[in-house]
Design an enzyme around this catalytic site. Structure first.
Site, PDB file in Angstrom:
ATOM      1  N   ASP A   1      44.722  43.313  47.681  1.00 24.64           N
ATOM      2  CA  ASP A   1      44.787  42.371  46.558  1.00 24.64           C
ATOM      3  C   ASP A   1      44.198  41.017  46.935  1.00 24.64           C
ATOM      4  OD1 ASP A   1      45.711  43.025  44.024  1.00 24.64           O
ATOM      5  OD2 ASP A   1      47.825  42.995  44.616  1.00 24.64           O
TER       6      ASP A   1
ATOM      7  N   GLU B   1      49.274  47.516  33.696  1.00 29.10           N
ATOM      8  CA  GLU B   1      50.688  47.282  34.037  1.00 29.10           C
ATOM      9  C   GLU B   1      51.491  46.864  32.809  1.00 29.10           C
ATOM     10  OE1 GLU B   1      51.402  44.907  37.533  1.00 29.10           O
ATOM     11  OE2 GLU B   1      53.550  44.763  37.120  1.00 29.10           O
TER      12      GLU B   1
ATOM     13  N   GLU C   1      43.102  40.290  39.272  1.00 33.32           N
ATOM     14  CA  GLU C   1      43.723  40.341  37.946  1.00 33.32           C
ATOM     15  C   GLU C   1      42.843  39.632  36.918  1.00 33.32           C
ATOM     16  OE1 GLU C   1      47.744  38.834  38.202  1.00 33.32           O
ATOM     17  OE2 GLU C   1      48.305  40.324  39.714  1.00 33.32           O
TER      18      GLU C   1
ATOM     19  N   LYS D   1      41.240  44.159  44.799  1.00 31.24           N
ATOM     20  CA  LYS D   1      41.751  44.177  43.419  1.00 31.24           C
ATOM     21  C   LYS D   1      41.967  42.744  42.969  1.00 31.24           C
ATOM     22  CE  LYS D   1      46.123  45.518  42.274  1.00 31.24           C
ATOM     23  NZ  LYS D   1      46.654  44.258  41.690  1.00 31.24           N
TER      24      LYS D   1
ATOM     25  N   ASP E   1      49.753  42.239  46.391  1.00 26.60           N
ATOM     26  CA  ASP E   1      50.383  40.937  46.634  1.00 26.60           C
ATOM     27  C   ASP E   1      51.879  41.013  46.321  1.00 26.60           C
ATOM     28  OD1 ASP E   1      50.144  41.059  43.914  1.00 26.60           O
ATOM     29  OD2 ASP E   1      49.000  39.200  43.698  1.00 26.60           O
ATOM     30  N   SER E   2      52.343  42.193  45.879  1.00 25.14           N
ATOM     31  CA  SER E   2      53.792  42.437  45.790  1.00 25.14           C
ATOM     32  C   SER E   2      54.428  42.310  47.176  1.00 25.14           C
ATOM     33  CB  SER E   2      54.076  43.826  45.203  1.00 25.14           C
ATOM     34  OG  SER E   2      53.346  44.818  45.894  1.00 25.14           O
TER      35      SER E   2
HETATM   36  O1  KIV Z   1      50.807  44.000  44.049  1.00 24.65           O
HETATM   37  C1  KIV Z   1      51.101  45.101  43.564  1.00 24.65           C
HETATM   38  O2  KIV Z   1      51.935  45.847  44.074  1.00 24.65           O
HETATM   39  C2  KIV Z   1      50.410  45.512  42.345  1.00 24.65           C
HETATM   40  C3  KIV Z   1      50.886  46.761  41.669  1.00 24.65           C
HETATM   41  C4  KIV Z   1      52.106  46.475  40.908  1.00 24.65           C
HETATM   42  C5  KIV Z   1      49.837  47.367  40.840  1.00 24.65           C
HETATM   43  O3  KIV Z   1      49.522  44.847  41.916  1.00 24.65           O
END
Ligand code: KIV
Length: 279
Positions: free
Chosen positions: A84, A183, A116, A114, A45-46
């Site tokens: 994500d 992280e 959190e 993924k 989600d970055s």
């Molecule tokens: O969204 C992302 O890029 C991440 C990484 C920083 C692990 O979750």
């Protein structure tokens, strides 16, 4: 041959084989990652911060993650593609979380999802794993909670926070997660977690003892050379400058009528123009 199995990572951990993961959000990037032999792509989600111009990952939507996951999957054959679950897609209800996770696999084509959080999301992780959705956990600095955490601060620094992190990691492992991202936590804490888990840890700002390491595409390649990089990011190239220079050169050649030359043009017999009454 098909894609690498998520279970292979546990085998690698037993063999103490380290591995890299990198984010990618489009077809061209994902092709390069696979060609480089990196075994896992994270459609993180970055994407919100580095591709879409948001000031955090919080606004990212399911539609955006699905949109970016599809070309990454199309570009790859062997690589594990983890997508994500964005903020708000798994917190409202279990039913919604399950539907969103399934969407990333069915519509996006991801291998795994993924999310959190630690012990509080473990029952959800168990449910996903039980219906066939591989799950990667994410602990420490969890960017979706940046407003609650009060900024991008190192996590797990107090005895209580370090013990909590360990408990959360163990809860994720027991729930069936196949790996966990750590992280921005102290390296010695990440080391303890890595040693106590049988699933791999994948670090970003978590020191050298993790089983794997992840970096964000734009950080690793130096796309944003006008932004202060995170301490945990290492620049392996300076593509921002390279791309800018190439663009300037192109524009300059167009302005000076130096591009295109015959080399980049197509010709036709003069008689064709004549017969078409164009000459
Ligand atoms: O969204 C992302 O890029 C991440 C990484 C920083 C692990 O979750």
């Amino acid at each position: 041959m098909g894609r690498l199995s998520v279970h292979q990572l546990k085998e690698w951990k037993k063999e103490q084989r380290r591995f890299a993961m990198v984010t990618a959000y489009d077809y061209s990037a994902a092709r390069l990652v696979e060609q480089a032999g990196i075994p896992i792509i994270l459609v993180g989600d970055s994407v919100g911060s580095v591709m879409l111009g948001y000031d955090s990952t919080v606004p990212v939507t399911m539609d955006e993650i699905v949109h970016h996951t599809k070309p990454v999957v199309r570009a790859t054959e062997k690589t594990i593609v983890v997508a994500d679950l964005p903020f708000g897609s798994y917190q409202v209800s279990e039913a919604e979380a399950m539907a969103n996770a399934m969407r990333l696999l069915k519509e996006g084509g991801a291998t795994a999802v993924k999310l959190e959080g630690g012990a509080h999301v473990a029952p959800l992780v168990r449910k996903m794993v039980d219906v066939g959705i591989p799950v990667m956990g994410h602990l420490g600095l969890t960017p979706q909670s940046v407003n609650q955490l009060g900024g991008h601060k190192v996590q797990g620094r107090t005895p209580r926070a370090a013990a909590r992190l360990m408990m959360d990691a163990q809860a994720l492992e027991e729930a069936g997660a196949f790996a966990v991202v750590l992280e921005t936590i102290p390296a010695p804490v990440a080391r303890c977690v890595t040693e106590r888990l049988s699933i791999p840890t994948i670090g970003i700002g978590a020191g050298k003892y993790c089983d794997g390491q992840v970096q964000v595409w734009h950080d690793l390649l130096g796309i944003y050379d006008d932004r202060r990089p995170f301490k945990h990011a290492k620049r392996y190239a300076t593509l921002g400058a390279t791309i800018r220079e190439a663009l300037k050169e192109f524009a300059g050649e167009v302005e000076e009528s130096e591009f295109p030359t015959r080399e980049h043009s197509f010709d036709v017999e003069p008689k064709v123009l004549k017969e078409a009454s164009l000459a």
